[in-house]
Design a protein around this motif. Structure first.
Motif, mmCIF file in Angstrom:
data_model
loop_
_atom_site.group_PDB
_atom_site.id
_atom_site.type_symbol
_atom_site.label_atom_id
_atom_site.label_comp_id
_atom_site.label_asym_id
_atom_site.label_seq_id
_atom_site.Cartn_x
_atom_site.Cartn_y
_atom_site.Cartn_z
ATOM 1 N N PHE A 199 0.854 -1.422 -0.292
ATOM 2 C CA PHE A 199 -0.064 -0.371 -0.029
ATOM 3 C C PHE A 199 0.846 1.312 0.241
ATOM 4 O O PHE A 199 0.702 2.137 -0.412
ATOM 5 C CB PHE A 199 -0.828 0.011 1.103
ATOM 6 C CG PHE A 199 -1.819 1.138 1.540
ATOM 7 C CD1 PHE A 199 -2.636 1.270 0.185
ATOM 8 C CD2 PHE A 199 -1.802 1.800 2.497
ATOM 9 C CE1 PHE A 199 -3.944 1.997 1.249
ATOM 10 C CE2 PHE A 199 -2.253 3.113 2.594
ATOM 11 C CZ PHE A 199 -3.678 3.733 1.908
ATOM 12 N N LEU A 200 1.937 0.703 0.857
ATOM 13 C CA LEU A 200 2.800 2.571 0.715
ATOM 14 C C LEU A 200 3.659 2.501 -0.396
ATOM 15 O O LEU A 200 3.501 3.905 -0.903
ATOM 16 C CB LEU A 200 3.814 2.204 2.317
ATOM 17 C CG LEU A 200 3.590 2.670 3.900
ATOM 18 C CD1 LEU A 200 4.673 1.776 4.349
ATOM 19 C CD2 LEU A 200 2.993 3.597 3.881
ATOM 20 N N LYS A 201 4.125 1.574 -1.208
ATOM 21 C CA LYS A 201 4.617 1.666 -2.669
ATOM 22 C C LYS A 201 3.773 2.314 -3.702
ATOM 23 O O LYS A 201 3.777 2.682 -4.659
ATOM 24 C CB LYS A 201 5.370 -0.052 -2.831
ATOM 25 C CG LYS A 201 7.121 0.238 -2.121
ATOM 26 C CD LYS A 201 6.435 -1.722 -2.558
ATOM 27 C CE LYS A 201 7.650 -1.721 -1.837
ATOM 28 N NZ LYS A 201 8.160 -3.432 -2.471
ATOM 29 N N ALA A 202 2.335 1.933 -3.148
ATOM 30 C CA ALA A 202 1.382 1.975 -4.301
ATOM 31 C C ALA A 202 1.494 3.713 -4.045
ATOM 32 O O ALA A 202 0.609 4.730 -4.901
ATOM 33 C CB ALA A 202 0.238 1.031 -3.969
ATOM 34 N N LEU A 203 0.785 3.802 -3.132
ATOM 35 C CA LEU A 203 0.719 5.746 -2.677
ATOM 36 C C LEU A 203 1.391 6.986 -3.768
ATOM 37 O O LEU A 203 0.479 7.489 -4.302
ATOM 38 C CB LEU A 203 0.545 6.316 -1.217
ATOM 39 C CG LEU A 203 -0.786 4.856 -0.699
ATOM 40 C CD1 LEU A 203 -0.300 5.454 0.931
ATOM 41 C CD2 LEU A 203 -1.984 5.728 -0.850
ATOM 42 N N PRO A 204 2.725 6.745 -3.259
ATOM 43 C CA PRO A 204 3.510 7.933 -4.837
ATOM 44 C C PRO A 204 2.824 7.439 -6.297
ATOM 45 O O PRO A 204 2.678 8.533 -6.238
ATOM 46 C CB PRO A 204 4.891 7.444 -4.691
ATOM 47 C CG PRO A 204 4.745 6.394 -3.410
ATOM 48 C CD PRO A 204 3.877 6.006 -3.307
#
Lengths: 437, 349
Positions: free
Chosen positions: A350-355
């Protein structure tokens, strides 16, 4: 291509480029002012660092927004001089008021904000941040009142071969303009939220400045969730209003051809310019409900609108779908992020997708404006003046030349600006206040 | 163009007030953006070290954005109060205006971009862009206003096209040269206020050297104006108006006196008087036209045939009465707090 098409392209390029930067300015300025206020209230140094870090990104963005805005005011004169002469009495005064009442404030105090960190007390500096944020949003009100007049002209009479002002109060209380305002401002806050969340996620994944970016993430995700919901709800009211003010736009954005009661919304449509190529999976009455809050209401179809008064259907239809689809996605992502905000380390994907989500609100906002402006065609002022009658009597070669020059310049500056912002964003906050001499 | 109003009506007086305000707005724009454009033009001639470049940029850093809004306001007021003139002015001067806008865009971002990467080559790119895009707007504004003073070939519909090369006639270029020199002088005086040490000495010596040039160019420009434009005709009818010329002349003399005495704030204020007086001289010269037509004055866009409706002019006047003093108030506050000789603290970023 003729002057009309070139001028339309030039205006589209100038506005769309300008509108990469403006929504972030509108939203982020408010959030930075909140950070500074939090610093003044709590004395917590992290909030000050937050205001400085996000402020640096803000300044690069702000500079590009301001300089490209200047082009827009003058383009009405350079490329749309017949329009300017025809509605200048009303439209021109709104732009002049915007400059006098809002833009001066914004531009004067951005310099103070930028250079005032050491010269002003934290309290005074926070006040300046609020002045900048307030003025930016006030500026948006005036611009949207001006755009509202183009969408739904009110308060004028035709005299001396032009639209003359008769009721200023009607112009500034134009319902269409305020519906736009309450859609654009929350959308801008949503965008600023996703901007902060995306960059924070990148750092949280790398465990750099964890406290700093956790605080930023929490602020960003809450703002994104609240204003994502607000934008969607307001969008529905906005759609209702279209059935009264711009039935052709409403029909085009749904690619709705036959005037009927209990108008269905088709889940699958392939639009064409003379009727749908394909329509399937109807939800009976849903379109009537969306337009009038009544499943039985009659909705005008494109077939009952003269061909020369119809907007380009496919583009209007698709931009509406894109906006709504993305808007729904934002609410889901923001809700998930908000609920899991204290357990983010469990969701590295999820963190990887946010940017990568950062560009999406921009695309949604672009789509929204495409719907608004393309859906208004063939009118420059709805029902009053056609776009084709508005263009300046300038040479196609000159417009073509400046269009190419402008596109190259904007592409170059935009690329450099975004590159710089990525660089600054990755660098993260600095641990001390550096003085570069 | 047919007349929209009767002479002596309320509409007429409102339009007259707006003509005066219109002239004042352009004058204020030239005074304010004039010095930061001038400073930018001078940068490659005055700065030797990185610190000096930083000092020159930061001398105008807190102000340029607020200054440029006077251009937006002047444009906006033309649009609001005299929409026919706005439509004509900006479409007629299409190429010159587009180029002006592009240079202002590059200049605006150069302030922001320069400091973001620690590389001499990177900084050099933006410094060059900055000074070139300070010089060109000064030149283009001068060319545009030179052409307006001289008159633009309008036809009976009011719309015409003066291509870029049409604008680059000798008188237009003379206007451009005057503006560039005037702004450079103005900028040099500003640097005398804000900088210290060697840089200040260089700025002072630059101002001293520029002064005779400004005097000569002003005299030549006035003579050229008398020969090739109708700008003096109002003055011939009402010779008392020649008093206006005392403003720029007094500005020039005082500028030199205060510069010699080392009173830089006063020298800069005199330069403001000079620029404002020059602008006022031109505005009175074209009255009652906003865009004079040349060779056929019958097609001129005037106060009477290009003004907005009385209601719009009234509302705008209300807005101006409330907000302009407010703007002047807070901009004055900013100048008072930030326009002092810079110390190390001012040189970061």
């Amino acid at each position: 291509m003729d002057v009309l098409m070139l001028s339309r392209l030039q205006f589209a390029a100038a506005t769309m480029f300008h509108f990469i930067f403006v929504p972030l300015t509108l939203g982020l300025s408010v959030l930075i002012a909140c950070m500074e206020t939090a610093y003044v209230r709590t004395g917590n140094e992290t909030y000050r660092k937050m205001a400085k870090f996000w402020g640096k990104l803000f300044l690069v963005n702000f500079a590009l927004g301001v300089v490209t805005g200047i082009t827009l005011e003058f383009q009405f004169g350079t490329n749309w001089s017949r329009y300017s002469a025809y509605v200048g009495d009303i439209f021109g005064s709104l732009l002049a008021i915007e400059a006098t009442a809002a833009f001066f404030l914004e531009s004067t105090f951005i310099g103070v904000w930028h250079f005032g960190w050491e010269k002003l007390s934290p309290k005074a500096h926070a006040t300046v941040a609020w002045l900048v944020a307030g003025a930016s949003n006030l500026s948006a009100i005036w611009i949207l009142i001006a755009n509202g007049f183009m969408q739904n002209p009110v308060g004028y009479t035709l005299r001396n071969g032009r639209a003359e002002l008769t009721d200023f109060f009607a112009v500034i209380t134009n319902k269409y303009a305020w519906l736009e305002f309450f859609h654009v401002i929350p959308a801008s806050l949503l965008l600023a939220g996703f901007f902060i969340v995306g960059i924070s996620a990148w750092h949280l994944l790398r465990k750099s400045h964890t406290d700093f970016f956790q605080k930023s993430f929490n602020l960003g995700i809450s703002v994104a969730l609240v204003f994502g919901l607000f934008t969607a709800a307001e969008g529905h009211i906005h759609g209702n209003n279209l059935s009264d003010t711009q039935p052709a736009k409403l029909a085009a954005m749904e690619s709705h051809w036959e005037t009927q009661r209990q108008a269905p919304m088709y889940l699958l449509i392939i639009p064409g310019e003379d009727g749908n190529v394909l329509q399937a999976l109807p939800l009976p009455g849903v379109l009537s409900f969306l337009a009038y809050n009544d499943f039985n209401a009659e909705v005008t179809g494109l077939n009952d609108i003269p061909k020369e008064d119809r907007p380009p259907v496919a583009l209007t239809f698709l931009s509406f779908r894109l906006m709504v689809g993305l808007g729904t996605l934002f609410i889901m992502v923001a809700a998930f992020g908000f609920l899991m905000r204290n357990r983010l380390d469990k969701f590295p994907l999820f963190l990887k997708a946010l940017p990568f989500c950062i560009p999406l609100p921009y695309i949604a906002i672009w789509a929204g404006w495409t719907l608004t402006e393309v859906g208004r065609q063939p009118w420059i002022v709805y029902g009053l003046m056609r776009t084709s009658d508005a263009v300046s009597p300038v040479g196609a070669a000159e417009v073509g030349f400046t269009l190419v020059l402008m596109t190259l310049l904007y592409a170059l500056l935009g690329a450099v600006g975004i590159w710089l912002m990525v660089k600054l964003a990755k660098k993260g906050p600095e641990d001390h206040t550096p003085i570069q001499v | 163009m047919e007349t929209l109003m009767e002479t002596g009506s309320l509409h007429y007086y409102l339009a007259m007030i707006w003509f005066i305000l219109w002239g004042v707005l352009w004058a204020v724009y030239f005074i304010l953006d004039g010095f930061d454009l001038g400073v930018g033009t001078l940068m490659p001639f005055l700065a030797r070290t990185e610190t000096e470049k930083r000092a020159i940029l930061n001398s105008t850093g807190p102000f340029w954005d607020g200054n440029e809004v006077w251009l937006i306001a002047a444009g906006g007021v033309t649009f609001a109060a005299f929409p026919y003139a706005y439509a004509q002015m900006f479409s007629g001067l299409y190429m010159a205006l587009m180029l002006l806008l592009f240079t202002l865009i590059v200049r605006g971002v150069s302030f922001e971009f320069r400091s973001k990467v620690e590389s001499p080559a990177w900084k050099k790119i933006w410094d060059t862009a900055h000074s070139l895009c300070s010089f060109l707007p000064a030149l283009l504004l001068g060319v545009a206003f030179g052409n307006i003073f001289q008159g633009i070939p309008l036809d009976e519909t009011g719309f015409s096209q003066a291509g870029l090369f049409g604008l680059l006639n000798p008188y237009g270029i003379a206007g451009g040269v005057l503006f560039v020199t005037m702004f450079m002088m103005h900028g040099a005086l500003w640097l005398c206020i804000r900088t210290t040490g060697e840089l200040k000495q260089r700025a002072e010596s630059m101002a001293t050297k520029l002064w005779p040039g400004v005097v000569v160019l002003t005299v030549l420009f006035l003579a050229y104006t008398a020969v090739s434009t109708q700008l003096f005709s109002n003055y011939m009818v009402y010779p008392v108006l020649f008093v206006i010329l005392l403003l720029p002349v007094a500005g020039l003399v005082l500028m030199r006196t205060y510069l010699g005495a080392g009173r830089y704030w006063m020298a800069w204020a005199s330069s403001c008087l000079y620029i404002g007086g020059t602008a006022l001289f031109g505005v009175i010269g074209i009255f009652p036209a906003i865009i004079p037509s040349n060779p056929n004055p019958a097609h001129s866009l005037t106060i009477m045939n290009s003004a907005s409706s009385p209601l719009t002019l009234q509302i705008m006047l209300g807005v101006a009465v409330v907000f302009v003093p407010l703007v002047i108030g807070y901009q004055f506050w900013v100048y008072k707090h930030f326009a002092t000789a810079m110390t190390e603290d001012d040189l970061h970023y």
